[in-house]
Design an enzyme around this catalytic site. Structure first.
Site, PDB file in Angstrom:
ATOM      1  N   ASP A   1      32.145  17.887  25.494  1.00 46.60           N
ATOM      2  CA  ASP A   1      32.938  17.512  26.448  1.00 46.60           C
ATOM      3  C   ASP A   1      34.025  16.608  25.963  1.00 46.60           C
ATOM      4  O   ASP A   1      34.082  15.910  24.827  1.00 46.60           O
ATOM      5  CB  ASP A   1      31.979  15.934  26.819  1.00 46.60           C
ATOM      6  CG  ASP A   1      32.746  15.371  28.084  1.00 46.60           C
ATOM      7  OD1 ASP A   1      33.044  15.738  29.029  1.00 46.60           O
ATOM      8  OD2 ASP A   1      33.451  14.284  27.930  1.00 46.60           O
TER       9      ASP A   1
ATOM     10  N   TYR B   1      41.694  12.092  26.275  1.00 46.15           N
ATOM     11  CA  TYR B   1      41.187  11.693  24.801  1.00 46.15           C
ATOM     12  C   TYR B   1      42.209  12.129  23.716  1.00 46.15           C
ATOM     13  O   TYR B   1      42.034  11.810  22.736  1.00 46.15           O
ATOM     14  CB  TYR B   1      39.665  12.355  24.734  1.00 46.15           C
ATOM     15  CG  TYR B   1      38.891  11.985  25.554  1.00 46.15           C
ATOM     16  CD1 TYR B   1      38.683  10.875  26.383  1.00 46.15           C
ATOM     17  CD2 TYR B   1      37.617  12.767  25.628  1.00 46.15           C
ATOM     18  CE1 TYR B   1      37.701  10.654  27.604  1.00 46.15           C
ATOM     19  CE2 TYR B   1      36.464  12.344  26.632  1.00 46.15           C
ATOM     20  CZ  TYR B   1      36.652  11.359  27.437  1.00 46.15           C
ATOM     21  OH  TYR B   1      35.690  11.249  28.389  1.00 46.15           O
TER      22      TYR B   1
ATOM     23  N   LYS C   1      38.946  17.609  31.223  1.00 49.17           N
ATOM     24  CA  LYS C   1      39.366  16.968  32.404  1.00 49.17           C
ATOM     25  C   LYS C   1      40.500  16.921  32.791  1.00 49.17           C
ATOM     26  O   LYS C   1      41.393  16.460  31.754  1.00 49.17           O
ATOM     27  CB  LYS C   1      38.476  15.480  32.366  1.00 49.17           C
ATOM     28  CG  LYS C   1      36.912  15.387  31.684  1.00 49.17           C
ATOM     29  CD  LYS C   1      36.469  14.097  31.722  1.00 49.17           C
ATOM     30  CE  LYS C   1      35.223  14.052  30.865  1.00 49.17           C
ATOM     31  NZ  LYS C   1      35.507  13.815  29.376  1.00 49.17           N
TER      32      LYS C   1
ATOM     33  N   HIS D   1      39.136  13.565  36.253  1.00 45.17           N
ATOM     34  CA  HIS D   1      38.537  12.728  35.268  1.00 45.17           C
ATOM     35  C   HIS D   1      38.269  11.343  35.866  1.00 45.17           C
ATOM     36  O   HIS D   1      37.276  10.472  35.745  1.00 45.17           O
ATOM     37  CB  HIS D   1      39.635  12.089  34.062  1.00 45.17           C
ATOM     38  CG  HIS D   1      39.234  11.742  33.061  1.00 45.17           C
ATOM     39  ND1 HIS D   1      39.605  11.760  31.650  1.00 45.17           N
ATOM     40  CD2 HIS D   1      38.007  10.717  32.538  1.00 45.17           C
ATOM     41  CE1 HIS D   1      39.028  11.318  30.715  1.00 45.17           C
ATOM     42  NE2 HIS D   1      37.925  10.587  31.444  1.00 45.17           N
TER      43      HIS D   1
HETATM   44  N1  LIG Z   1      34.604  10.080  32.177  1.00 47.20           N
HETATM   45  C1  LIG Z   1      34.763   9.036  31.506  1.00 47.20           C
HETATM   46  O1  LIG Z   1      35.406   7.881  31.905  1.00 47.20           O
HETATM   47  C2  LIG Z   1      34.013   8.730  29.920  1.00 47.20           C
HETATM   48  C3  LIG Z   1      34.060   7.543  29.511  1.00 47.20           C
HETATM   49  C4  LIG Z   1      33.521   7.147  28.250  1.00 47.20           C
HETATM   50  C5  LIG Z   1      32.941   8.285  27.660  1.00 47.20           C
HETATM   51  N2  LIG Z   1      32.960   9.788  28.333  1.00 47.20           N
HETATM   52  C6  LIG Z   1      32.404  10.861  27.609  1.00 47.20           C
HETATM   53  O2  LIG Z   1      31.034  10.464  27.083  1.00 47.20           O
HETATM   54  C7  LIG Z   1      30.889  10.664  25.754  1.00 47.20           C
HETATM   55  C8  LIG Z   1      29.866   9.745  25.266  1.00 47.20           C
HETATM   56  O3  LIG Z   1      30.172   8.567  25.648  1.00 47.20           O
HETATM   57  P1  LIG Z   1      29.797   7.283  24.510  1.00 47.20           P
HETATM   58  O4  LIG Z   1      31.041   7.239  23.352  1.00 47.20           O
HETATM   59  O5  LIG Z   1      30.014   6.351  25.452  1.00 47.20           O
HETATM   60  O6  LIG Z   1      28.449   7.687  23.787  1.00 47.20           O
HETATM   61  P2  LIG Z   1      27.337   6.560  23.161  1.00 47.20           P
HETATM   62  O7  LIG Z   1      26.657   7.706  22.650  1.00 47.20           O
HETATM   63  O8  LIG Z   1      26.487   5.717  24.077  1.00 47.20           O
HETATM   64  O9  LIG Z   1      28.196   5.666  22.221  1.00 47.20           O
HETATM   65  C9  LIG Z   1      28.847   6.088  21.152  1.00 47.20           C
HETATM   66  C10 LIG Z   1      28.607   4.986  20.138  1.00 47.20           C
HETATM   67  O10 LIG Z   1      27.206   4.828  19.765  1.00 47.20           O
HETATM   68  C11 LIG Z   1      26.984   4.930  18.210  1.00 47.20           C
HETATM   69  N3  LIG Z   1      25.794   5.955  17.891  1.00 47.20           N
HETATM   70  C12 LIG Z   1      25.905   7.411  18.224  1.00 47.20           C
HETATM   71  N4  LIG Z   1      24.591   7.688  17.849  1.00 47.20           N
HETATM   72  C13 LIG Z   1      23.874   6.628  17.365  1.00 47.20           C
HETATM   73  C14 LIG Z   1      22.855   6.381  16.823  1.00 47.20           C
HETATM   74  N5  LIG Z   1      21.748   7.704  16.616  1.00 47.20           N
HETATM   75  N6  LIG Z   1      22.238   5.277  16.308  1.00 47.20           N
HETATM   76  C15 LIG Z   1      23.304   4.126  16.454  1.00 47.20           C
HETATM   77  N7  LIG Z   1      24.421   4.145  16.972  1.00 47.20           N
HETATM   78  C16 LIG Z   1      24.725   5.272  17.323  1.00 47.20           C
HETATM   79  C17 LIG Z   1      28.340   5.768  17.744  1.00 47.20           C
HETATM   80  O11 LIG Z   1      28.813   5.279  16.649  1.00 47.20           O
HETATM   81  P3  LIG Z   1      29.307   6.239  15.331  1.00 47.20           P
HETATM   82  O12 LIG Z   1      30.523   6.934  16.000  1.00 47.20           O
HETATM   83  O13 LIG Z   1      30.187   5.210  14.418  1.00 47.20           O
HETATM   84  O14 LIG Z   1      28.166   6.947  14.575  1.00 47.20           O
HETATM   85  C18 LIG Z   1      29.531   5.391  18.846  1.00 47.20           C
HETATM   86  O15 LIG Z   1      29.973   4.140  18.393  1.00 47.20           O
HETATM   87  C19 LIG Z   1      32.345  10.532  25.314  1.00 47.20           C
HETATM   88  O16 LIG Z   1      32.703  11.033  23.911  1.00 47.20           O
HETATM   89  C20 LIG Z   1      33.094  11.123  26.346  1.00 47.20           C
HETATM   90  O17 LIG Z   1      33.022  12.635  26.017  1.00 47.20           O
HETATM   91  C21 LIG Z   1      33.576   9.638  29.379  1.00 47.20           C
END
Ligand SMILES: NC(=O)c1ccc[n+]([C@@H]2O[C@H](COP(=O)([O-])OP(=O)(O)OC[C@H]3O[C@@H](n4cnc5c(N)ncnc54)[C@H](OP(=O)(O)O)[C@@H]3O)[C@@H](O)[C@H]2O)c1
Length: 313
Positions: A52, A57, A86, A119
């Site tokens: 994604d 981004y 997006k 988006h």
């Molecule tokens: N449409 C929208 O408005 C929108 C908004 C936000 C996100 N998104 C999409 O959704 C994706 C996922 O969202 P998100 O980044 O919020 O995901 P998330 O997986 O909830 O959070 C990512 C965070 O969790 C940590 N993490 C990941 N795996 C872990 C584990 N096994 N144990 C402990 N900590 C862990 C990562 O740290 P490290 O990287 O330091 O390992 C990072 O800080 C984004 O990349 C993006 O593509 C869309």
């Protein structure tokens, strides 16, 4: 749904004959471009088959480079990977949609994407400035275009065959209904923040009833407070079933019928997050019924301004 021990390989069929979406996906909202490319390659190499990204981004170029390298090494084929990008808020005017889409394709070095999302439902002043503000710092919206106008332009992209499916992001139930009712090509996916602190049951039930896949972002709580990964219900289940809290959260999301995204720039976590298998039904129920806290981490649904975009983007 496939057998429980194949949970991580679950694919959910999409409407309009546009294939099936892997339930477990890798998000590329990572601030550092070098880290984005390394993480994207690592994600493909451990087995993630959905990536994604988004114009906003500014990771499309790195994602494109990573996938091309993996394709060249013949580790993965294009047809095995589901790629999502997006349309940003400044490109909602119908005449801006195709150029924005083609710019994304070019950065991704792809002939087509599997899914193109609007988006957010907020149209911003058209132009190159992604975050247009007035002298008082207020967002400048574009009142000349409706979400449906933009949707019609996305439908045309599907007709042209460069985009297999289309969907909405950061929308509420009313907005999904409005587009669903008026659409010639129905939304295949609704992409919103969702996790046990924000389960979005009404939206999920509407989506299931109407053949739409709900794809959850921030599935692990985005490393923000209150820390979902440290929720006592989650940590107790993780100990009981001998999995990590992240694996429990990802299994819950897939087992309740959503697709979801997780992101990490850490190789061991990327591997951990793909190593997902089913948790017992009573554990799924315990998370659903036992976690009462409700928190929205990303306020993007209120203004269109993403709460998660790192300051240097
Ligand atoms: N449409 C929208 O408005 C929108 C908004 C936000 C996100 N998104 C999409 O959704 C994706 C996922 O969202 P998100 O980044 O919020 O995901 P998330 O997986 O909830 O959070 C990512 C965070 O969790 C940590 N993490 C990941 N795996 C872990 C584990 N096994 N144990 C402990 N900590 C862990 C990562 O740290 P490290 O990287 O330091 O390992 C990072 O800080 C984004 O990349 C993006 O593509 C869309």
């Amino acid at each position: 749904m496939q057998a429980a021990d194949k949970l991580r390989d679950t694919k959910i069929p999409l409407n309009n004959g546009s294939g099936a979406i892997p339930a477990l996906g890798f998000g590329t909202l990572i601030p550092d471009p070098v880290a984005t490319k390394i993480a994207t390659k690592a994600a493909l190499e451990v087995g993630f088959r959905l990536l994604d990204t988004a114009e906003r981004y500014r990771t499309e170029k790195e994602v494109g480079e990573a996938i091309q390298e993996v394709f060249k090494e013949a580790k993965v084929r294009r047809e095995d990977v589901f790629i999502v990008t997006k349309l940003w808020n400044t490109n909602h005017r119908p005449e801006r949609v195709k150029p924005a889409f083609e710019a994304s394709l070019k950065k991704l070095q792809l002939e087509f994407v599997d899914l193109y999302l609007i988006h957010t439902p907020f149209a911003f002043q058209p132009g190159d400035e992604q975050d247009p503000r007035d002298v008082n710092g207020a967002v400048i919206y574009d009142k000349e275009v409706t979400l449906l106008d933009t949707w019609r332009a996305l439908e045309n992209l599907v007709d042209e065959g460069k985009c297999k499916a289309i969907g909405l992001s950061d929308v509420n139930l009313e907005q999904v209904k409005e587009i669903f009712d008026a659409a010639r090509i129905k939304p295949a996916v609704v992409h919103v923040e969702s996790h046990p602190h924000l389960p979005e049951w009404d939206l999920l039930n509407y989506c299931k009833k109407n053949g739409i896949v709900l794809q959850a972002f921030a599935a692990l709580g985005h490393s923000m407070e209150p820390r979902l990964l440290e929720d006592p219900v989650i940590t107790a289940i993780a100990r009981r079933v001998d999995k990590t809290p992240a694996q429990v959260l990802l299994a819950w999301g897939i087992q309740r019928g959503t697709a979801l995204l997780t992101t990490s720039k850490t190789p061991s976590r990327i591997k951990e997050n793909f190593d997902v298998s089913a948790i017992p039904d009573d554990a799924v129920r315990e998370i659903t019924e036992g976690i009462k806290m409700r928190v929205r981490l990303n306020s993007v649904v209120e203004t269109g301004v993403p709460g998660f975009i790192p300051k240097d983007k």
